[in-house]
Design an enzyme around this catalytic site. Structure first.
Site, mmCIF file in Angstrom:
data_model
loop_
_atom_site.group_PDB
_atom_site.id
_atom_site.type_symbol
_atom_site.label_atom_id
_atom_site.label_comp_id
_atom_site.label_asym_id
_atom_site.label_seq_id
_atom_site.Cartn_x
_atom_site.Cartn_y
_atom_site.Cartn_z
ATOM 1 N N GLU A 1 0.809 -1.250 0.102
ATOM 2 C CA GLU A 1 -0.061 -0.120 0.173
ATOM 3 C C GLU A 1 0.867 1.299 0.128
ATOM 4 O O GLU A 1 1.682 1.276 0.792
ATOM 5 C CB GLU A 1 -0.821 -0.081 1.316
ATOM 6 C CG GLU A 1 -1.876 1.307 1.161
ATOM 7 C CD GLU A 1 -2.822 1.487 0.049
ATOM 8 O OE1 GLU A 1 -3.263 0.452 -0.476
ATOM 9 O OE2 GLU A 1 -2.794 2.543 -0.168
ATOM 10 N N THR B 1 -5.813 1.487 -5.542
ATOM 11 C CA THR B 1 -5.552 0.230 -5.437
ATOM 12 C C THR B 1 -6.119 -0.758 -6.578
ATOM 13 O O THR B 1 -5.505 -1.411 -6.897
ATOM 14 C CB THR B 1 -5.710 -0.484 -4.051
ATOM 15 O OG1 THR B 1 -5.595 0.300 -3.024
ATOM 16 C CG2 THR B 1 -5.161 -1.814 -3.830
ATOM 17 N N HIS C 1 -1.462 3.010 4.428
ATOM 18 C CA HIS C 1 -2.714 3.954 4.069
ATOM 19 C C HIS C 1 -2.739 5.376 4.380
ATOM 20 O O HIS C 1 -2.866 5.461 5.693
ATOM 21 C CB HIS C 1 -3.995 3.244 3.909
ATOM 22 C CG HIS C 1 -4.981 3.804 3.126
ATOM 23 N ND1 HIS C 1 -5.513 4.738 3.004
ATOM 24 C CD2 HIS C 1 -5.341 3.078 1.747
ATOM 25 C CE1 HIS C 1 -6.325 5.013 2.374
ATOM 26 N NE2 HIS C 1 -6.361 3.937 1.253
ATOM 27 N N ASP D 1 1.525 0.148 -5.072
ATOM 28 C CA ASP D 1 0.360 0.045 -5.734
ATOM 29 C C ASP D 1 0.006 1.513 -6.393
ATOM 30 O O ASP D 1 -0.067 1.519 -7.525
ATOM 31 C CB ASP D 1 -0.981 -0.267 -5.019
ATOM 32 C CG ASP D 1 -1.166 0.483 -3.750
ATOM 33 O OD1 ASP D 1 -0.471 1.447 -3.338
ATOM 34 O OD2 ASP D 1 -2.441 0.603 -3.236
ATOM 35 N N HIS D 2 0.515 2.611 -5.704
ATOM 36 C CA HIS D 2 0.262 3.941 -6.182
ATOM 37 C C HIS D 2 1.075 4.767 -5.201
ATOM 38 O O HIS D 2 1.696 4.458 -4.278
ATOM 39 C CB HIS D 2 -1.320 4.460 -6.405
ATOM 40 C CG HIS D 2 -1.943 4.023 -5.143
ATOM 41 N ND1 HIS D 2 -1.706 4.777 -4.056
ATOM 42 C CD2 HIS D 2 -3.021 2.983 -4.797
ATOM 43 C CE1 HIS D 2 -2.944 4.303 -3.178
ATOM 44 N NE2 HIS D 2 -3.409 3.254 -3.664
HETATM 45 C C1 GP9 Z 1 -9.142 -0.802 0.555
HETATM 46 C C2 GP9 Z 1 -7.485 -0.910 0.171
HETATM 47 C C3 GP9 Z 1 -7.139 0.535 0.093
HETATM 48 O O1 GP9 Z 1 -9.523 -2.043 0.302
HETATM 49 O O2 GP9 Z 1 -7.430 -1.483 -0.925
HETATM 50 O O3 GP9 Z 1 -7.691 1.226 -1.310
HETATM 51 P P1 GP9 Z 1 -7.019 2.576 -1.563
HETATM 52 O O4 GP9 Z 1 -7.823 3.689 -1.145
HETATM 53 O O5 GP9 Z 1 -5.784 2.558 -1.454
HETATM 54 O O6 GP9 Z 1 -7.313 2.640 -3.083
HETATM 55 MN MN MN Z 2 -3.562 1.624 -2.191
#
Ligand code: GP9
Ligand code: MN
Length: 427
Positions: free
Chosen positions: A38, A82, A198, A257-258
């Site tokens: 994340e 994500t 996150h 992921d980003h």
């Molecule tokens: C939530 C997690 C976070 O299920 O994948 O999502 P994001 O906000 O990073 O897209």
């Molecule tokens: Mn994410």
């Protein structure tokens, strides 16, 4: 219709590059584990805070000869965050310019990695400590042909200490996942979606045992603590796989992921990096880490410029699966023939030499706009933008017009989403 498929097919086939013969098939028959890290950006790799490494485990992988690390690798996500990363990785298609493709086009026909590998005898599963409806995953996964989805209902969600706004902390998440992973028939294709790191990077003071940075910006400061915590959980998980005897026969792909730190925090990022963060630097900060462990191919640091779109062909080729018949836009990161161009959803493009950011052409060597009158650079920037535009446009067309309905790769068994349902028998 099928005419439109031919247009895409022609472009895609002309864009295909031959796999690297030294890597092709080196992981054949192995299990595959993807780990979505994340919000992890590459500037954290190798970084220290007050003399302590932020991500000691990942740093050790940079040195590990059994691991590949890609240091010019970029996320290409849009508003689907994500879920966009998942989409790009498993389909080798770009996400959409607006909205999340998981939300808007979950009923399309796809030829996703879990489905392609099903034909090779793989069982597929996603593990995530949030509920199945988030990002519409439980609908999208049906179209992707996922056999199992272990969502929050499979985990102990009753301890308030372990809960975050988006679900379960990474420590208990990975720990509780292990018996479920062990229950899968091998070879498996498994995806783990972490979430402790996150935004707003909260609630890990005690369990991280690591300092926060000391800029004026709390978000940036706490990012160090949550990233450190995640790194520790990744290490524990990999050790756990070794203990359970699963490691040797498994290739592990870890990817950011980003971004975690948006442009709103450029000032604090300038303090962290010790240089002004403007449009050029901010685009370079879209680098996310990519590691491939235990593929059987030669490890080391690879400097090729690439993005999430390129992961699927890379992984498929390591598994010995030919990709020339698939409608997809990535190029194997290990191929010697690949074109080093990274298109972003906002229209920016980065290559190994230039960065075309908001219409300004920068030289990567100086980080400055190219000089007035440098026609060669201008031409190169224009050409790469045009190329990027074409790719995005054709990929969008595949999604908007659901073109994979009309396309069937050689030897591929289509997915019927009616066959897939994610209901926990013991919630
Ligand atoms: C939530 C997690 C976070 O299920 O994948 O999502 P994001 O906000 O990073 O897209
Ligand atoms: Mn994410």
């Amino acid at each position: 219709d099928s005419n439109e498929v031919s247009e895409v097919e022609n472009f895609v086939k002309a864009n295909k590059v031959a796999p690297n013969p030294e890597a092709f098939g080196k992981a054949e028959g192995k299990n595959v584990i993807y780990i979505s890290m994340e919000s992890l950006q590459s500037f954290m790799i190798g970084r220290e805070l007050n003399g302590e490494e932020v991500t000691p485990f990942l740093n050790s992988l940079v040195e590990d000869q059994n691991a590949m690390y890609f240091d010019n690798f970029f996320h290409q996500t849009g508003q689907g965050k994500t879920s966009d990363a998942e989409f790009i990785l498993e389909n080798s298609l770009y996400p959409l310019p607006q909205g999340a493709v998981f939300m808007t086009h979950a009923n399309n026909t796809y030829q996703s990695a879990p489905a392609l590998l099903k034909d090779k005898g793989y069982t597929s599963a996603t593990f995530h400590g949030n509920y199945k409806t988030f990002w519409n995953r439980s609908e999208m996964y049906r179209s992707m042909g996922y056999d199992k989805f272990f969502d929050a209902t499979y985990y102990d969600m009753n301890n308030p200490e372990e809960q975050l706004p988006y679900g379960l902390k990474d420590g208990p998440f990975f720990k509780e996942s292990m018996p479920m992973l062990e229950s899968l028939k091998q070879p498996f294709y498994a995806k783990f979606i972490s979430l402790s790191n996150h935004f707003p990077f909260d609630r890990h003071e005690e369990d991280a045992n690591f300092d926060t940075a000391d800029t004026h910006d709390g978000v940036v400061n706490r990012y160090f603590q949550t990233a450190h915590y995640m790194d520790k959980q990744l290490e524990n998980f990999v050790n756990d796989l070794k203990e359970k005897g699963l490691y040797d026969n498994t290739m592990i792909v870890l990817y950011g992921d980003h971004y975690g730190i948006s442009d709103n925090h450029n000032k604090a990022m300038s303090e962290i990096l010790g240089k002004e963060v403007g449009p050029y630097e901010s685009a370079q900060l879209q680098r996310v880490p990519l590691f491939i462990l235990n593929s059987g191919a030669k490890g080391g640091v690879n400097h090729t410029y690439g993005g999430q779109i390129d992961i699927r062909p890379t992984v498929m080729h390591l598994l010995g699966v030919d990709t020339k018949d698939y409608l997809s836009f990535g190029q194997d990161l290990l191929s010697k023939e690949r074109k080093q161009i990274v298109p972003f959803r906002n229209g920016d493009v980065i290559s190994d030499k230039y960065s075309n950011i908001k219409g300004v052409c920068y030289d990567n060597e100086t980080g400055k706009p190219v000089e007035e009158g440098n026609e060669e650079a201008k031409k190169a920037c224009e050409a790469m933008s045009k190329d990027a535009q074409k790719r995005l446009e054709l990929s969008d067309k595949v999604i908007y017009e659901d073109l994979l309905r009309f396309y069937e790769p050689e030897g591929y068994t289509p997915i019927d989403r009616k066959d897939y349902q994610y209901v926990n028998p013991n919630p």
